[in-house]
Design a protein around this motif. Sequence first.
Motif, PDB file in Angstrom:
ATOM      1  N   CYS A 162       0.872  -1.184   0.000  1.00 43.34           N
ATOM      2  CA  CYS A 162       0.000   0.000   0.000  1.00 43.34           C
ATOM      3  C   CYS A 162       0.899   1.221   0.000  1.00 43.34           C
ATOM      4  N   PHE A 163       0.322   2.342  -0.391  1.00 45.09           N
ATOM      5  CA  PHE A 163       1.144   3.552  -0.465  1.00 45.09           C
ATOM      6  C   PHE A 163       0.322   4.764  -0.084  1.00 45.09           C
ATOM      7  N   GLU A 164       1.007   5.870   0.040  1.00 42.94           N
ATOM      8  CA  GLU A 164       0.354   7.154   0.334  1.00 42.94           C
ATOM      9  C   GLU A 164       0.905   8.200  -0.624  1.00 42.94           C
ATOM     10  N   GLY A 165       0.224   9.311  -0.695  1.00 41.68           N
ATOM     11  CA  GLY A 165       0.709  10.420  -1.508  1.00 41.68           C
ATOM     12  C   GLY A 165       0.498  11.703  -0.738  1.00 41.68           C
ATOM     13  N   MET A 166       1.544  12.473  -0.609  1.00 42.02           N
ATOM     14  CA  MET A 166       1.476  13.755   0.110  1.00 42.02           C
ATOM     15  C   MET A 166       2.335  14.748  -0.638  1.00 42.02           C
ATOM     16  N   MET A 171       6.911  19.191  -3.741  1.00 43.69           N
ATOM     17  CA  MET A 171       7.613  17.921  -3.640  1.00 43.69           C
ATOM     18  C   MET A 171       6.593  16.836  -3.340  1.00 43.69           C
ATOM     19  N   TYR A 172       6.526  15.839  -4.200  1.00 50.36           N
ATOM     20  CA  TYR A 172       5.610  14.724  -3.970  1.00 50.36           C
ATOM     21  C   TYR A 172       6.298  13.726  -3.043  1.00 50.36           C
ATOM     22  N   ILE A 173       5.565  13.287  -2.038  1.00 52.26           N
ATOM     23  CA  ILE A 173       6.122  12.353  -1.048  1.00 52.26           C
ATOM     24  C   ILE A 173       5.375  11.036  -1.181  1.00 52.26           C
ATOM     25  N   ARG A 174       6.087   9.952  -1.345  1.00 53.05           N
ATOM     26  CA  ARG A 174       5.455   8.662  -1.581  1.00 53.05           C
ATOM     27  C   ARG A 174       5.883   7.628  -0.512  1.00 53.05           C
ATOM     28  N   PRO A 175       5.159   7.553   0.619  1.00 51.73           N
ATOM     29  CA  PRO A 175       5.408   6.484   1.590  1.00 51.73           C
ATOM     30  C   PRO A 175       4.818   5.180   1.058  1.00 51.73           C
ATOM     31  N   PRO A 193       2.132  19.958 -12.066  1.00 56.19           N
ATOM     32  CA  PRO A 193       0.767  19.407 -12.126  1.00 56.19           C
ATOM     33  C   PRO A 193       0.702  18.002 -12.719  1.00 56.19           C
ATOM     34  N   TYR A 194      -0.242  17.192 -12.234  1.00 53.37           N
ATOM     35  CA  TYR A 194      -0.420  15.818 -12.703  1.00 53.37           C
ATOM     36  C   TYR A 194      -0.885  15.803 -14.156  1.00 53.37           C
ATOM     37  N   TYR A 195      -1.853  16.658 -14.452  1.00 55.54           N
ATOM     38  CA  TYR A 195      -2.292  16.818 -15.844  1.00 55.54           C
ATOM     39  C   TYR A 195      -1.605  18.068 -16.372  1.00 55.54           C
ATOM     40  N   THR A 201      -9.271   1.772   0.134  1.00 58.67           N
ATOM     41  CA  THR A 201      -7.901   1.771   0.669  1.00 58.67           C
ATOM     42  C   THR A 201      -6.946   2.155  -0.462  1.00 58.67           C
ATOM     43  N   LYS A 202      -5.697   2.373  -0.084  1.00 58.77           N
ATOM     44  CA  LYS A 202      -4.695   2.706  -1.101  1.00 58.77           C
ATOM     45  C   LYS A 202      -3.780   1.512  -1.329  1.00 58.77           C
ATOM     46  N   LEU A 203      -4.412   0.339  -1.499  1.00 56.27           N
ATOM     47  CA  LEU A 203      -3.634  -0.856  -1.825  1.00 56.27           C
ATOM     48  C   LEU A 203      -3.159  -0.734  -3.274  1.00 56.27           C
ATOM     49  N   GLY A 214     -10.020   7.711 -11.543  1.00 54.06           N
ATOM     50  CA  GLY A 214      -9.002   6.690 -11.295  1.00 54.06           C
ATOM     51  C   GLY A 214      -8.006   7.055 -10.217  1.00 54.06           C
ATOM     52  N   THR A 215      -7.656   8.330 -10.136  1.00 50.87           N
ATOM     53  CA  THR A 215      -6.657   8.738  -9.138  1.00 50.87           C
ATOM     54  C   THR A 215      -7.118   9.944  -8.318  1.00 50.87           C
ATOM     55  N   SER A 216      -8.429  10.156  -8.274  1.00 50.58           N
ATOM     56  CA  SER A 216      -8.928  11.328  -7.531  1.00 50.58           C
ATOM     57  C   SER A 216     -10.434  11.195  -7.274  1.00 50.58           C
ATOM     58  N   GLY A 252      -7.441  15.570  -5.541  1.00 50.65           N
ATOM     59  CA  GLY A 252      -6.501  14.639  -4.926  1.00 50.65           C
ATOM     60  C   GLY A 252      -5.162  15.313  -4.743  1.00 50.65           C
ATOM     61  N   THR A 253      -4.244  14.625  -4.093  1.00 53.48           N
ATOM     62  CA  THR A 253      -2.931  15.215  -3.837  1.00 53.48           C
ATOM     63  C   THR A 253      -2.244  15.566  -5.149  1.00 53.48           C
ATOM     64  N   ALA A 254      -2.187  14.599  -6.056  1.00 50.41           N
ATOM     65  CA  ALA A 254      -1.519  14.864  -7.334  1.00 50.41           C
ATOM     66  C   ALA A 254      -2.359  15.796  -8.206  1.00 50.41           C
ATOM     67  N   ALA A 255      -3.662  15.564  -8.233  1.00 52.25           N
ATOM     68  CA  ALA A 255      -4.546  16.327  -9.123  1.00 52.25           C
ATOM     69  C   ALA A 255      -4.880  17.721  -8.583  1.00 52.25           C
TER      70      ALA A 255
HETATM   71  C1  COI Z   1      -2.042  10.950  -5.187  1.00 52.46           C
HETATM   72  O1  COI Z   1      -2.720  11.877  -5.592  1.00 52.46           O
HETATM   73  O2  COI Z   1      -1.255  11.069  -4.255  1.00 52.46           O
HETATM   74  C2  COI Z   1      -2.111   9.643  -5.807  1.00 52.46           C
HETATM   75  O3  COI Z   1      -1.793   8.700  -5.168  1.00 52.46           O
HETATM   76  C3  COI Z   1      -2.597   9.565  -7.171  1.00 52.46           C
HETATM   77  C4  COI Z   1      -1.687   8.915  -8.145  1.00 52.46           C
HETATM   78  C5  COI Z   1      -0.477   9.631  -8.556  1.00 52.46           C
HETATM   79  C6  COI Z   1      -1.611   7.450  -8.066  1.00 52.46           C
END
Ligand code: COI
Length: 340
Positions: free
Chosen positions: A57-61, A124-128, A156-158, A184-186, A223-225, A284-287
């Motif tokens: 599983c993961f997170e995004g911050m 800065m994107y943080i990926r635990p 930006p994601y897009y 969940t974020k599996l 899909g991601t938001s 979402g975090t990325a979006a």
């Molecule tokens: C996020 O917005 O943090 C995500 O996990 C979306 C994606 C980049 C998978």
Amino acid sequence: MIKKDMDWKNIGFQYRKTNGYVYAKCINGKWGEVQFSTDEYFPIHIAANVLHYGQACFEGMKAFTTKDGKAAIFRPNMSAKRMNRSAQRAVMEKVPEELFLKAVKEVVKKNIDYLPPYGTGSSMYIRPTLIGSGPTIGVTPSEEYTFFVLVTPVGPYYKEGFKPVQSIVIDEYDRAAPLGTGDTKLAGNYAAGILPAKKAKSLGYPIVLYLDSKEKKYVDEFGTSNFIGITKDGKFKTPKSPSILPSITNDSLQIIAKDIGIEVVKEQIAIDDLNQFAEVGACGTAAVITPIYSVKHNDKTYTFGEKEVAGETLTKLYNILEGIRYGEIEDKYNWLEFVV
Ligand code: COI
Ligand code: PLP
């Protein structure tokens, strides 16, 4: 601090090598210390659960440079809690919240020269990430877990940023079953989304909207938001569903919306009822908030607002959220966790 020499405004959303990442291991229920590594690769057992049965599983911050030059992480405590909910669903060892926060702060500190400067619009994107790293050949939980956190500077994601994009409902695939793992974020949830996203892109739609898998009648999420909308009578509406990810961005936007006098409604949203919206967004975090100009569903296309510019209310919410993150607006909710 001397920053890396980069075209910070145009870095896009992609992985870039940084100074390193941090990790900790849990063996037989006991967590070790947070360590730093400069190597982008680590050895992993060939029978590691994550490689076969997907215990991951993961997170995004995100971390931001505020107006006064500090490094701030947005609501990391919420991510720590959500990671543990995901972990529980796949019978993985939980990451103690203190360890999570320590690791996240440490990795930002070690990579502070990769934290985009204030005024660039980048962050800065943080990926635990948590994986079952011990060998399991039967389908059982791993006895060893590895928690690691990487960072990478992002735009930006897009690629258009805060500009409307077009979305499509891909009906022939489901993202998540009602009692499955969609809340969940599996990692497996995202593997299932790669094919529909590829199909949507090939048709010219950068973002997929999923309906509930049982009735194919109600909006679940992108899909991601998460899906958010402003109704024609000015309410902030977002779907109520057991199979969507509880988005921290959505939660923050709801708090801001209420605070500025907008009514927030969480209820089932029928796909046939999208005409109720004056504005739609993917959050979402990325979006962050990506305005959605249209949603195509079979032979119908619903449109919202103008093709080139985001609607007024989503713009207002976006500006407040980003204003707080960049330290331009008072953080009265205590959402920022300062690193240095
Ligand atoms: C996020 O917005 O943090 C995500 O996990 C979306 C994606 C980049 C998978
Ligand atoms: N929904 C899905 C499926 C996601 O992957 C994400 C991204 O993390 C979100 C929603 C938004 O969640 P958050 O705002 O916590 O990033």
